[in-house]
Design an enzyme around this catalytic site. Structure first.
Site, PDB file in Angstrom:
ATOM      1  N   GLY A 301      47.376 -66.597 -91.690  1.00  0.00           N
ATOM      2  CA  GLY A 301      46.470 -65.554 -91.229  1.00  0.00           C
ATOM      3  C   GLY A 301      45.531 -66.001 -90.120  1.00  0.00           C
ATOM      4  O   GLY A 301      45.904 -66.768 -89.224  1.00  0.00           O
ATOM      5  N   SER A 302      44.290 -65.525 -90.207  1.00  0.00           N
ATOM      6  CA  SER A 302      43.327 -65.740 -89.116  1.00  0.00           C
ATOM      7  C   SER A 302      42.926 -67.191 -88.918  1.00  0.00           C
ATOM      8  O   SER A 302      42.278 -67.518 -87.914  1.00  0.00           O
ATOM      9  CB  SER A 302      42.071 -64.897 -89.368  1.00  0.00           C
ATOM     10  OG  SER A 302      42.355 -63.525 -89.256  1.00  0.00           O
ATOM     11  N   THR A 303      43.291 -68.081 -89.845  1.00  0.00           N
ATOM     12  CA  THR A 303      42.990 -69.496 -89.632  1.00  0.00           C
ATOM     13  C   THR A 303      43.779 -70.057 -88.452  1.00  0.00           C
ATOM     14  O   THR A 303      43.469 -71.153 -87.972  1.00  0.00           O
ATOM     15  CB  THR A 303      43.301 -70.325 -90.894  1.00  0.00           C
ATOM     16  OG1 THR A 303      44.674 -70.149 -91.262  1.00  0.00           O
ATOM     17  CG2 THR A 303      42.403 -69.895 -92.051  1.00  0.00           C
ATOM     18  N   MET A 304      44.789 -69.316 -87.963  1.00  0.00           N
ATOM     19  CA  MET A 304      45.556 -69.744 -86.796  1.00  0.00           C
ATOM     20  C   MET A 304      44.899 -69.338 -85.476  1.00  0.00           C
ATOM     21  O   MET A 304      45.289 -69.834 -84.414  1.00  0.00           O
ATOM     22  CB  MET A 304      46.971 -69.167 -86.845  1.00  0.00           C
ATOM     23  CG  MET A 304      47.892 -69.812 -87.856  1.00  0.00           C
ATOM     24  SD  MET A 304      48.307 -71.539 -87.450  1.00  0.00           S
ATOM     25  CE  MET A 304      47.140 -72.398 -88.496  1.00  0.00           C
ATOM     26  N   LYS A 305      43.917 -68.459 -85.528  1.00  0.00           N
ATOM     27  CA  LYS A 305      43.301 -67.986 -84.273  1.00  0.00           C
ATOM     28  C   LYS A 305      42.667 -69.119 -83.457  1.00  0.00           C
ATOM     29  O   LYS A 305      42.815 -69.141 -82.223  1.00  0.00           O
ATOM     30  CB  LYS A 305      42.272 -66.898 -84.584  1.00  0.00           C
ATOM     31  CG  LYS A 305      42.907 -65.591 -85.030  1.00  0.00           C
ATOM     32  CD  LYS A 305      41.867 -64.563 -85.449  1.00  0.00           C
ATOM     33  CE  LYS A 305      42.550 -63.279 -85.912  1.00  0.00           C
ATOM     34  NZ  LYS A 305      41.590 -62.301 -86.458  1.00  0.00           N
TER      35      LYS A 305
END
Length: 579
Positions: A301-305
């Site tokens: 999820g958003s931890t890849m942003k």
């Protein structure tokens, strides 16, 4: 008349002679046998006494195995995590036992055996010389058994594996079977290294099979080699306590927490919920045996942003102050629509990360292309084995289509359409934390200089860390602030996948971060599965765990606090924007 008398006299003399001859013959044979036996006795006892000694030895001297204890597993400071303790095994020689004797009633009671079953076994195996009655019991119980004085019942020393930290380190250390062969975890991965080599000795036994004297050592037992893990037991306890608390508080299905030394790649703590006690396996559940930090995959999820943002900064076309128009707060790709929590309008790159804007990061992904993002993901170790050597490690999925569709680039930028395990995610953040060096991860304590190679520039990692700081100070991760230490990280909230696809009402709450942010010492990833108590966002569920664990861990490692009381926002304040 005289002739007849003479004849009778001759017959009598003949009979008398025959009797004398028979008597002499029998006596001679008897004397000969006595002489032979006498000579043999003299020969055996005086002239050649080795024969009797050897025959006696055959009946009283035995070769016994000397069990070798398994190597000790310790944490990085030498605290024992797995040790082998001496115990006794009760065995029997059925050919020497009367299965109907009364004392078997007391034996069955002592060993916790069914009396009828015990007698039936002894009768069934009456032709054998060895069967187990009860393995690996305490020495005190073995003494009580031998005091029953039952012919054919014996005890021998063996070793039993004991785990002092119990369920706290179970998923890392693993366990052995009853014969001390590794079955899970490091016990399995390093089974050959930990296993010892049994020895042999000659012993003198009495007529009841008890050893009364050790005679000679044939081969000494070689103990197994010790294994020192990278785990810090203090941090392991801390992580286990906090993870268990949040799983119980939110009635979650489970959870995972991983902590890495950002400068070496050593695993300092690795815990999961649910757990199990390796010292008591009567209640073992198969689903609790997995080390989920390594074996279970999820969409990050958003931890890849922040990683996508690093790829944008690497391209040279973006700077932290570059602005992106995210209006009207959503973006359509045919039937697929991505949305922000609200319409943020024009944002710079730092705000895109701090507010966790899906629209903003997807526009950047469309510009730099899916290949650039995937390349950086790969360089950080995603979609590849970590090299940790742990049994059952899952590699994950990193897509590489021949041609990227815009929706695939968008979803990849915020961690959908791919899968990682918690350890891989921690490794990726470790590279950001230490200035761009990818170290091989290790569950074994490292002695020399850590090996690694640069995969991203120090400048880019510094810029990304500043963005991660903003997430904790003013963004979706406010609850991740670890007391009097600065920190940075990123929240993530992803739908869990079920048999019918994405589950509308089940989420995984994630926080990945590092502290202190200027010179990170520890990287940690917290993931909580399916929280059910109302809150389910990463900033609400996982971030507070990060704050508590990181604050206590840095204090235990004697890292000097950076902040004064009242000078910075501390953990526990209301959550900001969700991510």
């Amino acid at each position: 008349m005289s002739g007849q008398g003479t004849t009778m006299t001759w017959s009598q003399r003949l009979a008398s002679g025959l009797k004398a001859w028979r008597y002499g013959s029998v006596l001679g044979v008897f004397l000969l046998v006595v002489g032979v036996l006498g000579w043999r006795l003299v020969d055996l006892h005086v002239v050649d006494n080795e024969f009797l000694r050897k025959q006696g030895d055959v009946r009283t001297i035995r070769v016994e195995t000397i069990d070798a204890h398994r190597g000790v597993i310790t944490d990085r400071h030498g605290e024992p995590l797995a040790v082998s303790t001496p115990v006794q095994t009760i065995w029997a020689n059925p050919s020497e036992i009367d299965p109907d004797q009364d004392r078997l009633t007391h034996l069955a009671r002592l060993l916790g055996l069914n009396e009828a079953t015990l007698r039936k076994r002894l009768k069934r195996y009456a032709g054998r010389e060895f069967i187990y009655l009860r393995r690996k019991v305490q020495p005190g119980l073995a003494r009580q058994v031998t005091e029953l004085d039952i012919d054919g019942v014996y005890s021998r020393q063996e070793y039993r594996r004991y785990y002092p930290a119990s369920e706290v380190t179970a998923h890392v250390v693993g366990f052995t079977d009853i014969d001390e062969r590794g079955q899970e975890g490091m016990e399995l991965a390093y089974n050959q290294w930990l296993s010892g080599e049994p020895g042999k000795k000659r012993v003198l036994k009495d007529n009841r099979g008890r050893v009364i004297k050790d005679l000679t050592l044939i081969r000494d037992a070689r103990p197994g080699n010790g294994l020192q893990l990278s785990i810090d037991l203090r941090l392991q306890y801390l992580a286990y306590r906090e993870l268990k608390a949040v799983v119980n508080a939110h009635n979650a299905r489970g959870g995972t927490l991983v902590m890495l030394d950002s400068d070496t790649g050593e695993v300092l703590a690795m815990v999961n919920q649910g757990a199990y006690n390796p010292n008591d396996r009567n209640q073992l559940a198969a689903e609790n045996l997995r080390n989920k930090a390594i074996t279970d995959l999820f969409e990050p999820g958003s931890t890849m942003k922040p990683i996508t943002m690093a790829a944008a900064l690497e391209s040279g076309n973006y700077q932290p102050e570059t602005t992106i128009d995210t209006a009207p707060g959503f973006r359509r790709f045919g039937r697929f629509t991505i949305r922000d929590h609200r319409n943020y309008g024009v944002m710079d790159l730092t705000d895109i990360i701090a507010k966790s804007s899906n629209v903003g990061i997807s526009k950047i992904a469309t510009d730099i292309g899916g290949d650039a993002i995937r390349d950086l993901y790969s360089r950080l170790g995603l979609g590849q084995p970590t090299g940790i050597g742990f049994p059952g490690e899952a590699v994950g999925v990193l897509p590489s289509p021949p041609k990227w569709r815009p929706v695939e680039e968008a979803t990849l930028s915020y961690g959908y359409g791919m899968s990682v395990n918690a350890l891989q995610l921690a490794q990726a953040y470790m590279v950001i934390a230490n200035g761009g060096i990818r170290h091989p991860l290790s569950l074994i304590k490292l002695d020399g200089e850590p090996q690694g190679h640069r995969v991203i520039s120090e400048k880019v990692t510094h810029q990304v860390r500043n963005m991660l700081r903003e997430v904790v100070e003013n963004g979706t991760g406010k609850r991740a602030q670890p007391g009097f230490y600065s920190a940075g990280g990123k929240t993530g909230t992803v739908h869990l996948v079920g048999e019918q696809g994405y589950q509308d009402s089940e989420y995984k709450a994630i926080f990945a971060g590092m502290a202190p942010i200027e010179n990170p010492r520890i990287v940690a990833v917290v993931a909580v599965d399916a929280p059910q108590s109302g809150e389910y966002y990463g900033g609400e569920v996982a971030a507070p765990v990060f704050a508590r664990v990181m604050s206590d861990a840095l204090r235990l490692l004697n890292v000097k606090p950076e902040l004064e009381v009242g000078s910075r926002q501390t953990a526990g304040l209301p959550v900001g924007e969700r991510g």
